[in-house]
Design an enzyme around this catalytic site. Structure first.
Site, short mmCIF file in Angstrom:
data_model
loop_
_atom_site.label_atom_id
_atom_site.label_comp_id
_atom_site.label_asym_id
_atom_site.label_seq_id
_atom_site.Cartn_x
_atom_site.Cartn_y
_atom_site.Cartn_z
CG ASP A 121 22.00 -38.42 -5.77
OD1 ASP A 121 22.46 -39.48 -6.23
OD2 ASP A 121 20.78 -38.21 -5.64
CB THR A 175 18.91 -37.66 -1.11
OG1 THR A 175 17.67 -38.36 -1.21
CG2 THR A 175 19.10 -36.79 -2.35
NE ARG A 229 16.30 -27.88 -5.76
CZ ARG A 229 17.39 -28.58 -6.05
NH1 ARG A 229 18.50 -27.93 -6.39
NH2 ARG A 229 17.37 -29.89 -6.00
CD GLU A 240 -1.28 -2.34 2.12
OE1 GLU A 240 -2.05 -2.98 2.85
OE2 GLU A 240 -0.05 -2.61 2.00
CG ASN A 267 9.13 -38.67 -0.71
OD1 ASN A 267 9.56 -37.59 -0.31
ND2 ASN A 267 9.31 -39.10 -1.94
CB CYS A 314 -0.57 -4.20 8.87
SG CYS A 314 0.49 -2.87 8.25
#
Length: 368
Positions: free
Chosen positions: A203, A199, A187, A55, A304, A78
């Site tokens: 990797d 993971t 991301r 605003e 997961n 606000c």
């Protein structure tokens, strides 16, 4: 009663707000448009936490033309002093005639009080124009305010026969280039990206954002590592002073090991449980306190499953590639015990399907 003109201007405010996706946490994204005599005279959005609100930016552009004008705002202004002064005061002082607000702010500090302040000052207030769109774009903020925990989206990519890797563990690449670039777009928006230690060990990823854009942002990295197995020579450990990194581990780990990792810039969050059953609810609440109100879960099958079993996933982006892997030993997206029957399977709601070159992305929500 909504009319086409109100929806048009509010749609513009929504698009302005989206320019700050991922930049305002733990605050919401907000857009504002000021209209006078059928012409846009001011526009603004909240660019980052601590900076001027939407605003105020719109009023600055409008100047004296704001007097007697209508303002379209995606979220209730606000009415309290925080890192910036109340937006209600700025709107009243500027002399706006009417405020069209997409939705009220559930934050207890606001929660309808901003609307009342405007009305008491003689400003006409209308609420509910494009409310669904406004709620959708602030789903991270809404969960944080209402439940004090991050919004979690599970991202996975699998073949037509439901495999995320071959029986040898090879997974590069299941999805196509366009799908992978979309993940980097995610991301760039989410505050954190979460993976399991498996993971990382397999990797050695960087878990950064690779869009090749000047204003891209790397998310905080959240590693679920119950036994603190993260190698100090890994890319994640070695870059933790440049990119915020958290490890969620089980209580009772070696103090020396914790100290060594903390010296690299890693923050440790301890939880109840062990390697096979780590309670992640308290860890997520702690991450929210650190300003991480959205997490992109890029876990393997075990993580997961754990996040789903603990009912911590809100949304999915499920990529399906036109490939058939085969192999009873090949890996699936979700491990764990699984449902005892089809009737007990988790259902995805509000589903949408998008083509990603040869891949298909299914997006939907889990309602617990």
């Amino acid at each position: 009663m909504q009319n086409h003109e109100d929806e048009l201007y509010m749609s513009y405010a929504v698009e302005l707000a989206k320019k700050a996706w991922g930049r305002t946490s733990p605050n919401p994204i907000v857009g504002a448009v000021i209209v006078k005599d059928g012409r846009v005279v001011g526009r603004g959005f909240h660019e980052k936490a601590g900076s001027a609100h939407a605003e105020v930016n719109a009023l600055k552009e409008a100047g004296e033309q704001a007097r007697g004008a209508q303002v379209y705002i995606t979220l209730e202004p606000c009415c309290h002093y925080g890192r910036t002064p109340p937006c209600t005061e700025a709107l009243i002082k500027a002399g706006v005639r009417k405020a069209v607000i997409a939705m009220l702010d559930p934050n207890p500090l606001v929660a309808g009080k901003g609307k009342v302040k405007l009305e008491e000052a003689g400003v006409t207030v209308q609420v509910g124009v494009l409310e669904k769109e406004a709620r959708s774009m602030n789903e991270f903020y809404l969960k944080f305010i209402e439940r004090g925990t991050p919004f979690v989206t599970l991202k996975t990519a699998m073949t037509l026969d439901g495999k995320i890797a071959s029986y040898t563990g090879d997974s590069r690449w299941i999805s196509g280039e366009k799908s992978r670039r979309y993940v980097h777009h995610l991301r760039n928006i989410y505050d954190g990206v979460m993976v399991g230690i498996g993971t990382v060990l397999a990797d050695d990823p960087s878990l950064n954002t690779r869009l090749g854009e000047q204003k891209q942002r790397d998310p905080a990295r959240v590693i679920v590592d119950a036994s603190l197995r993260l190698p100090v020579e890994s890319k994640i450990a070695q870059s933790s002073k440049l990119q915020p990194t958290y490890i969620i581990c089980a209580e009772g780990q070696s103090q020396k090991r914790m100290h060594d990792l903390e010296q690299l810039g890693i923050k440790i969050i301890e939880c109840r449980g062990d390697e096979s059953n780590l309670s992640l609810t308290t860890a997520l609440a702690e991450l929210a306190k650190q300003g991480i109100i959205s997490i992109l879960l890029e876990g393997g099958a075990a993580l997961n499953a754990s996040m789903l079993e603990q009912r911590l996933v809100d949304k999915v982006h499920w990529f399906i590639a036109p490939k058939i892997m085969g192999g009873k030993g090949a890996f699936s997206p979700v491990a764990g015990i699984g449902a005892t029957s089809v009737s007990r399977a988790l259902n995805i709601e509000n589903m949408s399907i998008q083509q990603m070159d040869k891949d298909i992305m299914i997006t939907g929500y889990l309602r617990w």
